[in-house]
Design an enzyme around this catalytic site. Structure first.
Site, short mmCIF file in Angstrom:
data_model
loop_
_atom_site.label_atom_id
_atom_site.label_comp_id
_atom_site.label_asym_id
_atom_site.label_seq_id
_atom_site.Cartn_x
_atom_site.Cartn_y
_atom_site.Cartn_z
N HIS A 61 27.19 44.84 53.67
CA HIS A 61 26.72 43.71 54.48
C HIS A 61 27.86 43.31 55.41
CE1 HIS A 61 28.98 41.81 51.27
NE2 HIS A 61 28.94 40.65 51.90
N HIS A 63 29.53 40.36 55.99
CA HIS A 63 30.50 39.29 55.77
C HIS A 63 31.89 39.87 56.02
CE1 HIS A 63 27.74 36.56 53.14
NE2 HIS A 63 27.64 36.29 54.42
N ASP A 65 34.90 39.84 54.82
CA ASP A 65 35.79 40.48 53.86
C ASP A 65 35.38 41.90 53.53
OD1 ASP A 65 33.62 38.99 52.67
OD2 ASP A 65 34.42 39.45 50.70
N HIS A 66 34.22 42.33 54.03
CA HIS A 66 33.75 43.69 53.79
C HIS A 66 33.83 44.57 55.04
CE1 HIS A 66 31.91 43.06 49.73
NE2 HIS A 66 32.09 41.81 50.12
N HIS A 137 21.51 38.37 49.38
CA HIS A 137 22.80 37.70 49.55
C HIS A 137 22.79 36.72 50.73
CE1 HIS A 137 27.00 37.06 48.86
NE2 HIS A 137 27.40 37.63 50.00
N ASP A 204 28.05 42.31 46.85
CA ASP A 204 27.60 40.93 46.91
C ASP A 204 26.07 40.83 46.85
OD1 ASP A 204 30.24 41.05 47.58
OD2 ASP A 204 30.14 39.45 49.07
N HIS A 262 35.50 43.06 43.11
CA HIS A 262 35.22 41.84 43.89
C HIS A 262 35.61 40.61 43.05
CE1 HIS A 262 32.89 39.20 46.69
NE2 HIS A 262 33.23 40.15 47.55
#
Length: 296
Positions: A61, A63, A65-66, A137, A204, A262
């Site tokens: 996804h 976000h 941090d990914h 998510h 996530d 994570h």
């Protein structure tokens, strides 16, 4: 043999010990990166891995941090005269996000990038395939399976005794009986089955009805564990999993091994709290650290 290298095992905020999320899966000539958090290419260098070996990128996804490591990785590939087509797979919206990256960062793109928004089985070779399933998510999000197919292998020691050669070997690999110099050979006597392997990536997401069927019978289930059991309400609020819920998924899906990743910075001093919660539900649970390697 398939190898996994955990390049980052933290949540949104990296720590001294844990970088943002990324895992490299290596199988024969394929090097598949799962997510690319900030600092991933430096983690690759520390691990002694050349970024130009990466063949595919799976994005769970969008976000930050990914994915914040993607611009830097693409720039490095450009500077390094990357020769292959770079394949990027992700959930709905991935094509637009990649287009915006290419517009925003001023670097010369001298290699081909192919982007696909995927669901179900989306890539297949002779001996493995990749598949995706939608997760929950709050933003488009995918879980992924890497499935190594069961293969029929020739027993080389037995084959040497027969002195078989030529095109008949191909028929044996297909499981067909053959006749050679007037003598019949049964495929079952000269071959053996190499069982397939399944590696699942569930990052996530909140718990949902799709997870357990998707990861069923995984040899290795890599699952997020953002929150401990004491923060179950927070996990539900932010659409994440806690340790015991990840372990429950492993148990109910008949997975063989669970690796938790994570991990929030709040557990930096006591990471075993997460692991102990999982082990109460699913004994064969492990807590990943940056640069951990697993072979399967």
């Amino acid at each position: 043999m398939t190898e996994l290298v955990f390049l980052g095992t933290s949540v949104a905020i990296p720590t001294k010990e844990r970088n943002n999320t990324s895992i490299l899966l290596s199988h024969k000539n394929e090097n598949i990166l799962v997510d690319c958090g900030e600092g991933t290419q430096r983690q690759l260098r520390i691990a002694g891995i050349n970024p130009c070996k990466i063949t595919r990128l799976l994005i769970t996804h969008w976000h930050g941090d990914h994915v914040l490591g993607i611009p830097g990785l693409l720039q490095t590939l450009s500077f390094s005269d990357y020769k292959k087509t770079f394949f990027i797979y992700g959930p709905s919206g991935t094509k637009e996000f990649v287009n915006q990256i290419l517009k925003t960062f001023a670097f010369q793109q001298n290699f081909k990038i192919e982007v696909q928004e995927v669901s179900g089985k989306f890539f297949e070779t002779e001996d493995f395939y990749l598949e995706a399933e939608k997760m929950t998510h709050g933003v488009p999000c995918n879980a992924y399976n890497f499935v190594k197919k069961s293969l029929l292998r020739i027993d080389k020691k037995k084959l040497e005794k027969t002195k078989l050669s030529g095109p008949v070997i191909t028929k044996l690999k297909e499981g067909k009986n053959i006749t050679f110099n007037g003598k019949k050979f049964l495929a079952k006597n000269l071959t053996y089955k190499e069982e397939g392997k399944k590696i699942s990536f569930v990052f996530d997401t909140s718990f949902n009805d799709k997870i357990i069927p998707f990861v069923k019978n995984s040899d290795l289930l890599i699952c997020e564990s953002t929150f401990g059991d004491e923060l179950e309400d927070k996990a539900e609020e932010y659409k994440h999993l806690n340790a015991s819920k990840s372990a429950e998924i492993a148990k109910k899906s008949n997975s063989k091994k669970l690796i938790l990743t994570h991990i929030s910075q709040r557990y930096s001093k006591n990471p075993k709290d997460i692991l102990n919660s999982a082990k109460k539900v699913f004994k064969n649970s492990f807590l990943a650290k940056d640069f951990d390697k697993f072979k399967i």
